[in-house]
Design a protein around this motif. Structure first.
Motif, PDB file in Angstrom:
ATOM      1  N   GLN A   1       0.910  -1.341  -0.125  1.00 16.51           N
ATOM      2  CA  GLN A   1       0.069  -0.001   0.203  1.00 16.51           C
ATOM      3  C   GLN A   1       0.841   1.275  -0.017  1.00 16.51           C
ATOM      4  O   GLN A   1       0.506   2.254  -0.707  1.00 16.51           O
ATOM      5  CB  GLN A   1      -0.759   0.041   1.208  1.00 16.51           C
ATOM      6  CG  GLN A   1      -1.766   1.195   1.245  1.00 16.51           C
ATOM      7  CD  GLN A   1      -2.805   1.357   0.141  1.00 16.51           C
ATOM      8  OE1 GLN A   1      -3.207   0.060  -0.421  1.00 16.51           O
ATOM      9  NE2 GLN A   1      -3.121   2.387  -0.483  1.00 16.51           N
ATOM     10  N   GLN A   2       1.979   1.220   0.492  1.00 16.66           N
ATOM     11  CA  GLN A   2       2.699   2.366   0.833  1.00 16.66           C
ATOM     12  C   GLN A   2       3.529   2.675  -0.613  1.00 16.66           C
ATOM     13  O   GLN A   2       3.696   3.683  -0.911  1.00 16.66           O
ATOM     14  CB  GLN A   2       3.837   2.353   1.953  1.00 16.66           C
ATOM     15  CG  GLN A   2       3.386   2.680   3.225  1.00 16.66           C
ATOM     16  CD  GLN A   2       4.390   2.672   4.280  1.00 16.66           C
ATOM     17  OE1 GLN A   2       5.567   2.343   4.017  1.00 16.66           O
ATOM     18  NE2 GLN A   2       4.138   2.864   5.544  1.00 16.66           N
ATOM     19  N   SER A   3       3.807   1.567  -1.170  1.00 12.37           N
ATOM     20  CA  SER A   3       4.409   1.766  -2.432  1.00 12.37           C
ATOM     21  C   SER A   3       3.495   2.278  -3.328  1.00 12.37           C
ATOM     22  O   SER A   3       3.892   3.211  -4.340  1.00 12.37           O
ATOM     23  CB  SER A   3       4.888   0.249  -2.917  1.00 12.37           C
ATOM     24  OG  SER A   3       5.521   0.240  -4.271  1.00 12.37           O
ATOM     25  N   LYS A   4       2.248   1.661  -3.495  1.00 12.59           N
ATOM     26  CA  LYS A   4       1.182   2.140  -4.532  1.00 12.59           C
ATOM     27  C   LYS A   4       0.936   3.776  -4.287  1.00 12.59           C
ATOM     28  O   LYS A   4       0.996   4.495  -5.159  1.00 12.59           O
ATOM     29  CB  LYS A   4      -0.052   1.404  -4.223  1.00 12.59           C
ATOM     30  CG  LYS A   4       0.011   0.234  -5.135  1.00 12.59           C
ATOM     31  CD  LYS A   4      -1.339  -0.611  -4.680  1.00 12.59           C
ATOM     32  CE  LYS A   4      -1.333  -2.021  -5.392  1.00 12.59           C
ATOM     33  NZ  LYS A   4      -2.521  -2.710  -5.163  1.00 12.59           N
ATOM     34  N   SER A   5       0.982   4.104  -3.048  1.00 14.21           N
ATOM     35  CA  SER A   5       0.718   5.582  -2.576  1.00 14.21           C
ATOM     36  C   SER A   5       1.942   6.460  -3.063  1.00 14.21           C
ATOM     37  O   SER A   5       1.831   7.469  -3.570  1.00 14.21           O
ATOM     38  CB  SER A   5       0.530   5.789  -1.014  1.00 14.21           C
ATOM     39  OG  SER A   5      -0.377   5.064  -0.713  1.00 14.21           O
ATOM     40  N   ALA A   6       3.173   5.795  -2.894  1.00 14.20           N
ATOM     41  CA  ALA A   6       4.445   6.820  -3.488  1.00 14.20           C
ATOM     42  C   ALA A   6       4.432   6.590  -4.887  1.00 14.20           C
ATOM     43  O   ALA A   6       4.715   7.756  -5.552  1.00 14.20           O
ATOM     44  CB  ALA A   6       5.547   6.017  -2.825  1.00 14.20           C
ATOM     45  N   GLN A   7       4.049   5.595  -5.735  1.00 13.77           N
ATOM     46  CA  GLN A   7       3.734   5.790  -7.049  1.00 13.77           C
ATOM     47  C   GLN A   7       2.532   6.822  -7.746  1.00 13.77           C
ATOM     48  O   GLN A   7       3.037   7.558  -8.639  1.00 13.77           O
ATOM     49  CB  GLN A   7       3.476   4.368  -7.720  1.00 13.77           C
ATOM     50  CG  GLN A   7       4.800   3.391  -7.766  1.00 13.77           C
ATOM     51  CD  GLN A   7       4.395   1.930  -8.111  1.00 13.77           C
ATOM     52  OE1 GLN A   7       3.347   1.734  -8.195  1.00 13.77           O
ATOM     53  NE2 GLN A   7       5.543   1.345  -8.269  1.00 13.77           N
ATOM     54  N   ALA A   8       1.680   6.695  -6.957  1.00 10.62           N
ATOM     55  CA  ALA A   8       0.773   7.759  -7.176  1.00 10.62           C
ATOM     56  C   ALA A   8       0.837   9.043  -6.835  1.00 10.62           C
ATOM     57  O   ALA A   8       0.694  10.021  -7.682  1.00 10.62           O
ATOM     58  CB  ALA A   8      -0.544   7.377  -6.555  1.00 10.62           C
ATOM     59  N   ALA A   9       1.809   9.342  -5.868  1.00  4.48           N
ATOM     60  CA  ALA A   9       2.166  10.943  -5.490  1.00  4.48           C
ATOM     61  C   ALA A   9       3.057  11.314  -6.828  1.00  4.48           C
ATOM     62  O   ALA A   9       3.239  12.316  -7.241  1.00  4.48           O
ATOM     63  CB  ALA A   9       2.944  10.901  -4.267  1.00  4.48           C
ATOM     64  N   GLN A  10       4.080  10.380  -7.173  1.00  8.60           N
ATOM     65  CA  GLN A  10       4.981  10.574  -8.274  1.00  8.60           C
ATOM     66  C   GLN A  10       4.220  10.806  -9.425  1.00  8.60           C
ATOM     67  O   GLN A  10       4.677  11.861 -10.308  1.00  8.60           O
ATOM     68  CB  GLN A  10       6.177   9.317  -8.597  1.00  8.60           C
ATOM     69  CG  GLN A  10       7.154   9.559  -9.357  1.00  8.60           C
ATOM     70  CD  GLN A  10       8.079   8.478  -9.571  1.00  8.60           C
ATOM     71  OE1 GLN A  10       7.782   7.468  -9.057  1.00  8.60           O
ATOM     72  NE2 GLN A  10       9.506   8.976  -9.974  1.00  8.60           N
ATOM     73  N   THR A  11       3.222  10.055  -9.915  1.00  8.79           N
ATOM     74  CA  THR A  11       2.589  10.396 -11.106  1.00  8.79           C
ATOM     75  C   THR A  11       1.734  11.661 -11.008  1.00  8.79           C
ATOM     76  O   THR A  11       1.803  12.377 -11.951  1.00  8.79           O
ATOM     77  CB  THR A  11       1.319   9.092 -11.187  1.00  8.79           C
ATOM     78  OG1 THR A  11       2.072   8.023 -11.079  1.00  8.79           O
ATOM     79  CG2 THR A  11       0.553   9.462 -12.511  1.00  8.79           C
ATOM     80  N   ASP A  12       1.287  12.022  -9.769  1.00  4.44           N
ATOM     81  CA  ASP A  12       0.809  13.289  -9.530  1.00  4.44           C
ATOM     82  C   ASP A  12       1.583  14.481  -9.788  1.00  4.44           C
ATOM     83  O   ASP A  12       1.244  15.517 -10.311  1.00  4.44           O
ATOM     84  CB  ASP A  12      -0.055  13.413  -8.196  1.00  4.44           C
ATOM     85  CG  ASP A  12      -1.128  12.524  -8.053  1.00  4.44           C
ATOM     86  OD1 ASP A  12      -1.827  12.052  -8.982  1.00  4.44           O
ATOM     87  OD2 ASP A  12      -1.558  12.435  -6.888  1.00  4.44           O
ATOM     88  N   THR A  13       2.970  14.357  -9.249  1.00  2.89           N
ATOM     89  CA  THR A  13       4.035  15.384  -9.419  1.00  2.89           C
ATOM     90  C   THR A  13       4.270  15.581 -11.010  1.00  2.89           C
ATOM     91  O   THR A  13       4.374  16.538 -11.411  1.00  2.89           O
ATOM     92  CB  THR A  13       5.316  14.975  -8.833  1.00  2.89           C
ATOM     93  OG1 THR A  13       4.776  14.680  -7.235  1.00  2.89           O
ATOM     94  CG2 THR A  13       6.207  15.913  -8.820  1.00  2.89           C
ATOM     95  N   HIS A  14       4.457  14.430 -11.835  1.00  2.00           N
ATOM     96  CA  HIS A  14       4.641  14.551 -13.192  1.00  2.00           C
ATOM     97  C   HIS A  14       3.580  14.994 -13.995  1.00  2.00           C
ATOM     98  O   HIS A  14       3.749  16.095 -14.787  1.00  2.00           O
ATOM     99  CB  HIS A  14       5.053  13.276 -13.621  1.00  2.00           C
ATOM    100  CG  HIS A  14       6.277  12.556 -13.484  1.00  2.00           C
ATOM    101  ND1 HIS A  14       7.733  13.411 -13.473  1.00  2.00           N
ATOM    102  CD2 HIS A  14       6.716  11.484 -12.613  1.00  2.00           C
ATOM    103  CE1 HIS A  14       8.642  12.667 -12.993  1.00  2.00           C
ATOM    104  NE2 HIS A  14       8.074  11.553 -12.548  1.00  2.00           N
ATOM    105  N   ALA A  15       2.391  14.852 -13.586  1.00  2.00           N
ATOM    106  CA  ALA A  15       1.128  15.419 -14.084  1.00  2.00           C
ATOM    107  C   ALA A  15       1.202  17.077 -13.921  1.00  2.00           C
ATOM    108  O   ALA A  15       0.797  17.931 -14.828  1.00  2.00           O
ATOM    109  CB  ALA A  15      -0.261  14.866 -13.632  1.00  2.00           C
ATOM    110  N   ALA A  16       1.296  17.199 -12.739  1.00  2.00           N
ATOM    111  CA  ALA A  16       1.384  18.961 -12.522  1.00  2.00           C
ATOM    112  C   ALA A  16       2.406  19.653 -13.219  1.00  2.00           C
ATOM    113  O   ALA A  16       2.174  20.738 -13.650  1.00  2.00           O
ATOM    114  CB  ALA A  16       1.660  18.861 -10.719  1.00  2.00           C
TER     115      ALA A  16
END
Length: 177
Positions: A138-153
């Motif tokens: 779950q922590q790994s998925k959350s970190a990947q989602a945060a990274q994707t959000d950063t790239h999208a921003a």
């Protein structure tokens, strides 16, 4: 007829190559500065005017969007700590303790509390291990989602900058694609 040395002959052949490399480097620098915008001076603007307009439009676009493509993005805040698994609690130890307690109760009923506690501890530790694995995933998925959000921003900011830059240049008589 004068005979030329082989060194002089080679230098004359290499001059156009050096000139081409120099112009290529200037073109690449200008392309990177334009940020994937194709800009055509449709009103016959001079090179000096084009440079001035690009600079002024870049400054205006940065003020409008808060994004400056000529500056590198800030580094992530302590990337090694954010990627490292940090358990919320000691799942295996807690699971083993719970299992031992339940096993001791069950073992006491059956007549051997020690054997029941040992079996319960093993099963509880195993269950705690599964809980820890699930938390890690779950922590790994959350970190990947945060990274994707950063790239999208960052992509959205770049698109906003490009739109602002294009609007400014079009207002000054350029065709922008």
């Amino acid at each position: 007829m004068e005979r030329k040395s082989s060194t002089e002959f080679d230098l004359r052949k290499l001059a156009p190559i050096f000139l081409g490399l120099l112009l290529g480097a200037l073109f690449i620098g200008t392309s990177a500065q334009a940020q994937d915008l194709y800009i055509y001076p449709s009103k016959g603007q001079s090179q000096a005017q084009q440079d001035k307009d690009r600079y002024e439009c870049h400054t205006w676009a940065v003020k409008q969007t808060g994004f400056d493509p000529s500056r590198p993005p800030p580094p992530p805040s302590n990337p090694s700590a954010s990627n490292q698994y940090q358990p919320s609690q000691p799942h295996v130890l807690k699971g083993a303790a719970r299992g031992a307690a339940l096993g001791a109760v069950g073992g006491a009923i059956a007549g051997d509390a020690g054997k029941g506690a040992g079996a319960g501890a093993a099963m509880g530790g195993l269950a705690g291990g599964f809980r820890r694995r699930d938390e890690r995933i779950q922590q790994s998925k959350s970190a990947q989602a945060a990274q994707t959000d950063t790239h999208a921003a960052a992509s959205n900011q770049r698109n906003s900058y490009n739109r602002a830059m294009a609007a400014c240049l079009q207002g000054r008589g350029y065709t922008v694609n």
